[in-house]
Design a protein around this motif. Structure first.
Motif, PDB file in Angstrom:
ATOM      1  N   ALA A 254     -71.192   0.121 -57.857  1.00 32.95           N
ATOM      2  CA  ALA A 254     -69.587  -0.203 -57.037  1.00 32.95           C
ATOM      3  C   ALA A 254     -69.006   0.064 -56.130  1.00 32.95           C
ATOM      4  N   ARG A 255     -69.438   1.748 -57.068  1.00 34.62           N
ATOM      5  CA  ARG A 255     -68.752   2.439 -56.006  1.00 34.62           C
ATOM      6  C   ARG A 255     -69.538   3.322 -54.868  1.00 34.62           C
ATOM      7  N   GLY A 256     -71.139   3.620 -54.521  1.00 27.44           N
ATOM      8  CA  GLY A 256     -71.555   2.866 -53.438  1.00 27.44           C
ATOM      9  C   GLY A 256     -71.926   5.238 -53.111  1.00 27.44           C
ATOM     10  N   GLY A 257     -71.049   5.917 -53.566  1.00 30.58           N
ATOM     11  CA  GLY A 257     -71.396   7.433 -53.444  1.00 30.58           C
ATOM     12  C   GLY A 257     -73.228   7.517 -53.090  1.00 30.58           C
ATOM     13  N   ALA A 258     -74.149   7.187 -54.118  1.00 29.89           N
ATOM     14  CA  ALA A 258     -75.052   7.591 -53.712  1.00 29.89           C
ATOM     15  C   ALA A 258     -75.761   7.511 -52.660  1.00 29.89           C
ATOM     16  N   ALA A 259     -75.545   5.858 -52.572  1.00 29.53           N
ATOM     17  CA  ALA A 259     -75.970   5.327 -51.297  1.00 29.53           C
ATOM     18  C   ALA A 259     -76.092   6.166 -49.795  1.00 29.53           C
ATOM     19  N   LEU A 260     -74.525   6.568 -49.356  1.00 23.07           N
ATOM     20  CA  LEU A 260     -74.541   7.381 -48.463  1.00 23.07           C
ATOM     21  C   LEU A 260     -74.059   8.802 -48.412  1.00 23.07           C
ATOM     22  N   SER A 261     -74.626   9.246 -49.536  1.00 25.35           N
ATOM     23  CA  SER A 261     -74.558  10.436 -49.782  1.00 25.35           C
ATOM     24  C   SER A 261     -76.066  11.537 -49.138  1.00 25.35           C
ATOM     25  N   VAL A 262     -76.867  10.207 -49.955  1.00 28.16           N
ATOM     26  CA  VAL A 262     -78.811  11.183 -50.690  1.00 28.16           C
ATOM     27  C   VAL A 262     -78.975  11.506 -49.709  1.00 28.16           C
ATOM     28  N   ARG A 263     -79.165  10.544 -48.311  1.00 30.01           N
ATOM     29  CA  ARG A 263     -79.974  10.932 -46.701  1.00 30.01           C
ATOM     30  C   ARG A 263     -79.157  11.898 -46.030  1.00 30.01           C
ATOM     31  N   HIS A 264     -77.406  12.322 -46.231  1.00 29.67           N
ATOM     32  CA  HIS A 264     -77.109  13.475 -45.583  1.00 29.67           C
ATOM     33  C   HIS A 264     -76.732  14.999 -46.077  1.00 29.67           C
ATOM     34  N   ILE A 265     -77.241  14.074 -47.196  1.00 29.24           N
ATOM     35  CA  ILE A 265     -76.976  16.168 -48.441  1.00 29.24           C
ATOM     36  C   ILE A 265     -78.726  16.863 -47.723  1.00 29.24           C
ATOM     37  N   THR A 266     -79.893  15.711 -48.765  1.00 29.30           N
ATOM     38  CA  THR A 266     -81.252  16.076 -48.194  1.00 29.30           C
ATOM     39  C   THR A 266     -82.109  15.600 -47.082  1.00 29.30           C
ATOM     40  N   GLY A 267     -81.152  14.922 -45.810  1.00 27.45           N
ATOM     41  CA  GLY A 267     -82.344  15.169 -45.384  1.00 27.45           C
ATOM     42  C   GLY A 267     -83.320  13.512 -45.219  1.00 27.45           C
ATOM     43  N   LYS A 268     -83.977  13.902 -46.876  1.00 28.26           N
ATOM     44  CA  LYS A 268     -84.771  12.600 -46.640  1.00 28.26           C
ATOM     45  C   LYS A 268     -84.494  11.337 -47.011  1.00 28.26           C
ATOM     46  N   PRO A 269     -84.995  10.536 -46.499  1.00 26.52           N
ATOM     47  CA  PRO A 269     -84.331   8.960 -46.297  1.00 26.52           C
ATOM     48  C   PRO A 269     -85.027   8.013 -47.780  1.00 26.52           C
TER      49      PRO A 269
END
Length: 464
Positions: A254-269
């Motif tokens: 319900a939060r969505g933190g992972a979807a918004l963080s993964v690309r920015h932190i890892t640079g991977k889609p």
């Protein structure tokens, strides 16, 4: 999905979207609320800072201040920044290599890696028309190999047997030879997970990567772990040349933190999202569509694609012809509609992709759930063919027999018959001239102040 974030952002952006003029002060107040909403959604702090500075810079630019409706222009800026943070556009799998194209799956234990192998295999077979083989190099977890064998059978792909007494490197070499000999397009390798990132695990998976030379190395991570998902993905990325991420259990996040963080932190889609337990519940990740869902604008494109793929056209056309001829909408038709809706993820799955639903999603989810659909289907299945086609003939003794046969109560049978009658009235309206407009007005009344929408009693037939 993203329910908390949608509610918080919605409340913040509603205040500013009605403003005739944007000033530094009202932008500042809104951005403070947006920042809190993102942090509460467990979005990583560097991502929040980057997002807020991006929105502030564009919102104070001439494009927004000179817009016809500055408040709506600001909303558009927020949407664009959400898309940018999550990766602009969907990035598919790069499988244009000498077959078999190898996909190596990595991740922690419990993230849903083996299930994701089954889902991805089905996706490639059904939607990409690939000849797929799968193999498990997990010799540590009891029954890991057996679990993958079961999944492979369910999705209709080749399972390459593996001896748990052999080393993972030997299993992968044998699987590669088998896939080449069998002229497979894709080989998906499931690897062992651990409860935490450790050097032994990294050493083993690096060795497997060297042997397999994969076209894609996908990191599978549980969306419900929030920003920890992004941090774990980064740890793997430093040890292994990842090409993308599969976000599992996104329907429960319900939060969505992972979807918004993964690309920015890892640079991977993020390449895919797991949206449920069913083996067809794997969606390509489209940042623009996810941004629309977060801002409660819906995801109509994904809904259309899902309807095209999952709705039984023959049944839909048959029902349309039946209604057009003025024939009665019976309980067999009603059961077909319940099954079609179940295939689309139930009421919650539909409303998640429809624009402007807001808090109605929770209302619908509380009143109409998949368990209720299954119960209704069980009641209809307990009837005779005659009873399904002529519900008015169902008297008291028949109701008792139907309730006993379906493991339900007589009041459950009565409720179903009442819901079917409501649906039947709607179908009659659809069959008449200008009927669709009348039916929509009826649905609005049912969904308004009259105590919410009755389960199963407000949906038009799919595919119409």
């Amino acid at each position: 999905m993203f329910g908390t974030l949608t509610d918080r952002l919605g409340a913040s952006l509603k205040k500013i979207s009605g403003q005739a003029k944007l000033t530094e002060d009202n932008i500042k107040d809104t951005l403070r609320e947006v920042r809190m909403a993102l942090l509460e959604a467990d979005v990583a702090l560097p991502v929040v800072k980057d997002f807020i500075s991006g929105v502030r810079e564009k919102a104070l630019g001439t494009e927004v201040s000179q817009a016809l409706n500055p408040g709506q222009a600001f909303l558009k800026v927020v949407q664009q920044e959400l898309e940018r943070v999550m990766g602009e556009a969907n990035e598919g799998l790069s499988l244009n290599v000498q077959p078999p194209a190898v996909i190596l799956m990595a991740g922690l234990q419990g993230a849903g890696k083996t299930t994701s192998v089954g889902k991805l295999a089905r996706f490639l077979r059904e939607r990409e028309n690939k000849k797929v083989a799968v193999v498990s190099a997990d010799v540590y977890r009891p029954a890991a190999i057996g679990q993958l064998e079961t999944l492979a059978g369910q999705v209709g792909v080749e399972f390459i047997p593996a001896d748990p007494k052999k080393k993972p490197e030997a299993i992968v070499k044998a699987a590669l030879a088998h896939a080449k000999k069998g002229f497979f397009d894709v080989l998906i390798i499931d690897t062992a997970g651990r409860l935490a990132v450790d050097e032994d695990m990294m050493r083993e998976i690096r060795a497997l990567h060297k042997i397999a030379n994969p076209a894609e190395t996908l990191f599978v991570v549980d969306a419900m772990t929030g920003q920890d998902a992004a941090n774990t993905a980064q740890a793997f990325n430093e040890a292994l040349p990842l090409t993308g991420v599969i976000l599992t259990k996104a329907d429960g996040d319900a939060r969505g933190g992972a979807a918004l963080s993964v690309r920015h932190i890892t640079g991977k889609p993020i390449k895919f999202m797991g949206m449920g337990e069913k083996l067809d519940a794997l969606e390509p990740f489209h940042p623009d569509r996810v941004a629309s869902r977060i801002l409660d604008m819906g995801d109509v494109l994904s809904l259309i694609e899902e309807v095209e793929r999952k709705v039984d056209r023959k049944k839909t056309e048959k029902l349309a012809r039946k209604i057009k001829k003025g024939k009665s909408f019976d309980l067999e038709d009603f059961r077909d509609q319940l099954q079609q809706m179940n295939n689309l993820g139930g009421m919650a799955g539909l409303m998640d992709k429809m624009p402007g639903m807001g808090q109605m999603k929770e209302m619908a989810a509380s009143q109409v759930n998949n368990k209720m659909f299954n119960q209704m289907e069980a009641i209809i299945n307990s009837m005779t063919v005659l009873e399904r086609r002529y519900p008015d003939r169902i008297n008291g003794s028949r109701k008792r027999r139907i309730a006993a046969g379906s493991g339900t109560q007589i009041q459950d049978v009565n409720r179903l018959l009442k819901q079917h009658k409501q649906m039947q009235k709607m179908m009659k309206k659809v069959g008449k001239k200008g009927g669709m407009q009348k039916m929509m007005r009826g649905m609005e009344g049912m969904m308004g102040g009259g105590g919410g929408m009755p389960p199963g009693g407000g949906m038009p037939p799919f595919g119409r």
